[in-house]
Design a protein around this motif. Structure first.
Motif, short mmCIF file in Angstrom:
data_model
loop_
_atom_site.label_atom_id
_atom_site.label_comp_id
_atom_site.label_asym_id
_atom_site.label_seq_id
_atom_site.Cartn_x
_atom_site.Cartn_y
_atom_site.Cartn_z
N ILE A 9 0.75 -0.97 0.07
CA ILE A 9 -0.27 -0.15 -0.09
C ILE A 9 0.66 1.15 0.10
O ILE A 9 0.54 2.35 -0.83
N THR A 13 1.00 3.87 -3.16
CA THR A 13 0.69 5.07 -2.74
C THR A 13 1.74 6.10 -3.40
O THR A 13 1.47 7.27 -3.94
N ALA A 16 1.12 6.26 -7.00
CA ALA A 16 0.04 6.86 -7.27
C ALA A 16 0.44 8.62 -7.17
O ALA A 16 -0.25 9.61 -8.01
N MET A 17 1.20 8.91 -6.39
CA MET A 17 1.55 10.29 -5.82
C MET A 17 2.33 11.16 -7.07
O MET A 17 1.95 12.24 -7.24
N SER A 62 -1.75 13.78 4.33
CA SER A 62 -0.97 12.90 5.17
C SER A 62 -1.16 12.76 6.23
O SER A 62 -1.36 11.90 6.88
N VAL A 81 -1.38 4.66 3.79
CA VAL A 81 -1.55 5.71 2.63
C VAL A 81 -1.00 7.18 3.10
O VAL A 81 -0.34 7.60 2.39
N GLY A 84 2.74 6.89 2.84
CA GLY A 84 3.17 6.97 1.26
C GLY A 84 3.12 8.46 0.73
O GLY A 84 4.04 8.76 0.12
N ILE A 85 2.11 8.96 1.26
CA ILE A 85 2.09 10.56 0.79
C ILE A 85 3.30 11.14 1.23
O ILE A 85 3.77 12.12 0.85
N TYR A 88 6.41 10.41 -0.31
CA TYR A 88 6.72 11.17 -1.71
C TYR A 88 7.03 12.35 -1.39
O TYR A 88 7.80 12.97 -2.21
#
Length: 167
Positions: A9, A13, A16-17, A62, A81, A84-85, A88
């Motif tokens: 995940i 993420t 996806a970011m 985030s 998630v 992950g944000i 990034y």
């Protein structure tokens, strides 16, 4: 939740970011959000610029997801998630603000083909001084430099910045 799933995940993420950053940069920052982003296409006077507010804006989801995941009962997936944000954001800050724009002094010199390509692509993005005609809106992925150069040459909307004098 199993650690492998949480890592998946987190990594998904991060990926996806990059897509989110591309879309936001191209259609928001170079669109209705230009009033903040324009400062990033000018020579910076001082430590901060209006564009830095985007970092604060993007940190909010985030922080909220991490907090809700850990304290609000949303679970480990929400935390992953949010992390992950944040991951990034940390990568972006390191590459973009530190390496490319040299907002803090350092001796990092891009050596790998990938690293050189990202730095060159972002510098080509900054040869325009208006919200129109810019190229290369992502940051971790960039088209080949010759493709970006051709896009700039073919653009009838790109207003190119005058070369900066060194020293």
């Amino acid at each position: 939740m199993q650690a492998v799933i949480l890592v998946a995940i987190f990594v998904a993420t991060l990926a996806a970011m990059e897509l989110f950053a591309y879309a936001t940069h191209r259609w928001v920052m170079h669109g209705p959000g230009w009033f903040l982003h324009a400062s990033h296409h000018r020579v910076r006077a001082g430590a901060f610029e209006w564009n830095d507010l985007y970092g604060v804006i993007f940190a909010v989801p985030s922080i909220v997801l991490i907090w809700l995941g850990m304290r609000g009962g949303w679970g480990d997936a929400a935390t992953a998630v949010g992390a992950g944000i944040a991951g990034y954001g940390a990568i972006y800050f390191g590459f973009h603000d530190l390496v490319v724009h040299r907002r803090l002094p350092h001796r990092i010199v891009p050596k790998s083909a990938y690293f050189k390509r990202i730095v060159q692509a972002h510098r080509l993005h900054h040869v325009t001084e208006s919200k129109h005609g810019a190229v290369s809106f992502g940051f971790l992925l960039a088209p080949p430099i010759d493709v970006l150069g051709q896009q700039l040459r073919d653009s009838d909307r790109a207003r190119l910045r005058a070369p900066q004098r060194q020293g």
